[in-house]
Every structure is written in structure tokens, then in C-alpha cells.
Enzyme design. Structure first.
Site, PDB file in Angstrom:
ATOM      1  CB  SER A 124       1.053  -3.769   3.354  1.00 41.87           C
ATOM      2  OG  SER A 124      -0.171  -4.187   3.289  1.00 41.87           O
ATOM      3  CE1 TYR A 148      -0.255  -0.139   7.369  1.00 46.67           C
ATOM      4  CE2 TYR A 148      -1.549  -1.170   5.518  1.00 46.67           C
ATOM      5  CZ  TYR A 148      -0.606  -1.311   6.617  1.00 46.67           C
ATOM      6  OH  TYR A 148       0.361  -2.371   6.476  1.00 46.67           O
ATOM      7  CE  LYS A 152       3.599   0.268   6.424  1.00 50.01           C
ATOM      8  NZ  LYS A 152       4.776  -0.644   7.131  1.00 50.01           N
TER       9      LYS A 152
END
Ligand code: NAD
Ligand code: UD1
Length: 337
Positions: A124, A148, A152
Site C-alpha cells: 500500500s 496498518y 504492510k
């Protein structure tokens, strides 16, 4: 070619399964259905005429995962399965680390055990963090600023270290803002609860499910003051995965990291206008304070994707809004209809 698609019943995974099946690959999905529904499989079959093999499996369960590799003759893996909601990751960081990191570890363990040498990983733009050095190149420093984004980044490190040590090939794809849906309106994004991303929020305002959109800030240093992002049609994104798999046949044991975006930035007000044009519906909105952690502008440098995997987004913002609206109109309550 048989591809294991983890998270294949999810939003991006389901669209990628359609592209894979249409390009003649066999597809095996492993998903625990924590954020998706079985109905997706029927919809994929309606579009492609083929139903993927499905395992309701949690990637944290190594034994169950190994059984899939034992039974199916997997050639390559596309690894989508992850938790992805930023506020949730701040409230429940351990759950995010366990799910996203342990899941990735198990996938790599299974690949090692069963001698699978090709992996495409969903990453991402969140790994870049709060940079506004646009367009963002893949060489930009990684400063994720929420759990988050950090999961990643850790997934990227795990996959690339694994690939190097096992002489496997890996393509790491950093998505910008995927929106839209398959043009049939049969599959699309079905967020559980109130959406936190812009496009599903707008489409639920249009369908009457939500009353109005709150535009988070109109005092950014952008042409109209609202946030600018790089939106990309989910079907273009799906096709990027096919190109990445093709590239794996060439790069063999190398690791390649590329941005997948359109390379263009659109403001919140521009998106509202495009959506209104596509749907013929006026979007009720109100300017609200900035959302914590947002940057003004974020869009991708897409040179590398073009050069390395021969991929460029084809669908414009009108098409993204039109397909999003078709999906929303035909499925006002998502897959529950
Ligand atoms: P999604 O939630 O729709 O799909 C993820 C799927 O993975 C779901 O079907 C869920 O049930 C499954 N899953 C989650 N944890 C699992 C586990 N432990 N075992 C088995 N299955 C599990 O999300 P999406 O939008 O399709 O995102 C796919 C990938 O793309 C994710 O890795 C996400 O981080 C990444 N990504 C998404 C966006 C975006 O805006 N949607 C942007 C950048 C990156
Ligand atoms: C968010 C994530 C990012 C992730 C991306 C795609 C944050 C801080 N970042 O990014 O890590 O990669 O989603 O999943 O959550 N907006 C409104 N009103 C809304 C919702 C959004 O005005 O109700 C605005 C935002 O301020 C932003 C733009 O719309 O300017 C896009 O927002 P969103 O869809 O949440 O995506 P990102 O902020 O880019």
C-alpha cells in the site's frame, strides 16, 4: 498455471480472480471470510463461467494452509489476505500484527515447504506515510505512521528476505486508492459497517443509505483546498497482477517493487462532481475539519510500473464513478441485496 489467491473473496482479490480466470489460469482461493462473503464465488462464476476452488481457511492456521499446498499443485501465490482499516489498526494493533504478519510468515513457510517460487504481494501507499513529495517514487523512504502501514512494511520485508534466501521471485505492488467495480455490477466493494474511505461513502450517500458526506478539510494547499488522491480503477489494478505474474517468469529470483496508481491526483470536490455526473444524483455534503493523519496530496510516480511490468491504468475517473454507481445501484445492501 494454478494460482493461490489469499483473500480472493475480498474487494481487490475478487476482481483479480476474474482477470486470472479470464486469462486462462486456474484459481484456488484461501480466505477466512472475516471481511467477505461466499456469495462472491457465485458472482465470479456468473462473470467468467468458472468457479474458483475455495478453502475457508485462516492463514494463521499453518496446518490448514499446508493442506491446501499438499492437495493443490500451486505454481504461484497472490497474497491479498490482510486486515486493512487504519482506525481499527490503531485500536487493535496486536490483532493487525498477528493477522497480517503471521499470515505472511505462514504463506512463505508453505511456499518454502512446497517449493513454490513466485509471489505477488499486496502492499500500500500507506508504507510511505506522511510524505508530500509528489509524485511518490518507489525509492521514497518508508515511514508508515499507523499500525496498518507498519504491518504492510513488515510484510514487504518478510517477502523480499524470503525471496532472496529461497531464490524465489517476488513482485511487491503498492496500491494507491482503488475504487470502482467490475462493469457488470456483479462484484464490488462491500464494506462492513460505515465506510471510512471516500468512494464507498459517496456511493452510499447517493443510494440514500447515508445522509451526507463530510469533506475532511478545504484548507489544504491544493487547487480547491480539498485532499488530492490517486484513484485507480480496481479492474486496472487487477490487470496489474496479471502483468506482475508474467514478469515473475522473467525475473525469476529477483524482487521488484512497483507503485500501482493512475499517476493523476483528483480532489474530493472533483470526485463528487464526477460521481454526480455519472449517477445523475446530487451528493449532499458538508465541509468538516481535517481528518487526523491525512496529507493534502498523494499521487504515484508510475514510470516504473510502465517500464518494468508494461502496465498502465486504462480507465478514467468517469469510468471509475460509473462502475462504482452501477455496483451500488444493483446491490444497495452489498452482497446481501
Ligand atoms: P478486503 O478486506 O476486501 O479483502 C481482504 C480479504 O482477506 C477478505 O476477504 C478477508 O476475509 C481476508 N482475510 C483477512 N485476514 C485473513 C486471514 N488471516 N486468513 C484468511 N483470509 C483473511 O480488502 P481489499 O481492499 O481487497 O485489500 C486487499 C489487499 O490490498 C490487502 O492486503 C490490503 O492491505 C491491500 N490494500 C488495499 C487498499 C484498498 O484501498 N482497498 C489499498 C492499498 C492496499
Ligand atoms: C486511506 C488510508 C491509506 C490507504 C487508502 C486506501 C488513511 C489516513 N489512509 O487513504 O493508508 O492506503 O485509504 O485504502 O486512512 N475523505 C473525505 N470524507 C470521507 C472520507 C474521505 O473528505 O468521508 C477524503 C480524505 O480526507 C482524503 C480523500 O477523501 O482526502 C480520500 O480518502 P480515503 O478514501 O480515506 O483514502 P486516503 O486518505 O488516501
Amino acid at each position: 498455471m494454478k494460482v493461490l489467491v489469499t483473500g480472493g473473496t475480498g474487494y481487490i482479490g475478487s476482481h483479480t480472480c476474474v482477470s486470472l480466470l479470464n486469462s486462462g489460469s486456474d484459481v484456488v482461493i484461501a480466505d477466512n471470510l472475516s471481511n467477505s462473503r461466499l456469495e462472491v464465488l457465485n458472482r465470479i462464476e456468473k462473470i467468467t463461467g468458472k468457479k474458483p476452488v475455495f478453502y475457508k481457511t485462516d492463514l494463521r492456521d499453518k496446518t490448514e494452509l499446508y493442506k491446501i499446498f499438499e492437495k493443490e499443485n500451486i505454481d504461484s501465490v497472490i497474497h491479498f489476505a490482510a486486515l486493512k482499516t487504519i482506525p481499527d489498526s490503531i485500536a487493535h494493533p496486536l490483532e493487525y500484527y498477528e493477522n497480517n504478519v503471521a499470515g505472511t510468515m505462514n504463506i512463505c513457510h508453505a511456499m518454502k515447504e512446497y517449493n513454490v517460487k513466485k509471489i505477488v504481494l499486496s502492499s500500500s501507499a500507506a508504507v510511505y506515510g506522511l510524505t508530500d513529495n509528489n509524485p511518490i517514487k518507489e525509492t521514497a523512504p518508508l515511514f508508515p505512521y499507523n499500525p496498518y502501514g507498519r504491518t504492510k512494511m513488515i510484510q514487504e520485508y518478510i517477502v523480499s528476505d524470503f525471496a532472496k534466501s529461497e531464490k524465489a521471485g517476488a513482485v511487491i505492488l503498492r496500491y494507491f486508492n482503488p475504487i470502482g467495480a467490475h462493469e457488470s455490477g456483479l462484484i464490488g466493494e462491500d464494506p462492513m459497517g460505515t465506510p471510512s474511505n471516500l468512494m464507498p461513502y459517496i456511493s452510499q450517500v447517493a443510494s440514500g443509505r447515508l445522509e451526507k458526506l463530510f469533506v475532511f478539510g478545504n484548507d489544504y494547499n491544493t487547487p480547491d483546498g480539498t485532499g488530492v488522491r490517486d484513484y485507480i480503477h480496481v479492474c486496472d489494478l487487477a490487470e496489474g497482477h496479471i502483468k506482475a505474474l508474467e514478469k515473475l517468469d522473467i525475473i525469476k529470483d529477483k524482487v521488484l517493487t512497483v507503485n500501482l496508481g493512475s499517476g493523476h491526483g483528483y480532489s474530493v470536490l472533483e470526485i463528487i462532481k464526477s460521481f454526480e455526473k455519472a449517477s445523475g444524483i446530487k451528493i449532499n455534503y458538508e465541509i468538516a475539519p481535517r481528518r487526523e493523519g491525512d496529507v493534502g496530496t498523494c499521487f504515484a510516480d508510475i514510470t516504473l510500473a510502465q517500464k518494468e511490468i508494461g502496465w498502465k491504468a486504462k480507465r478514467n475517473i468517469e469510468k471509475m464513478c460509473l462502475d462504482e454507481w452501477t455496483w451500488q445501484k444493483l446491490n444497495p445492501k452489498g452482497y446481501e441485496y
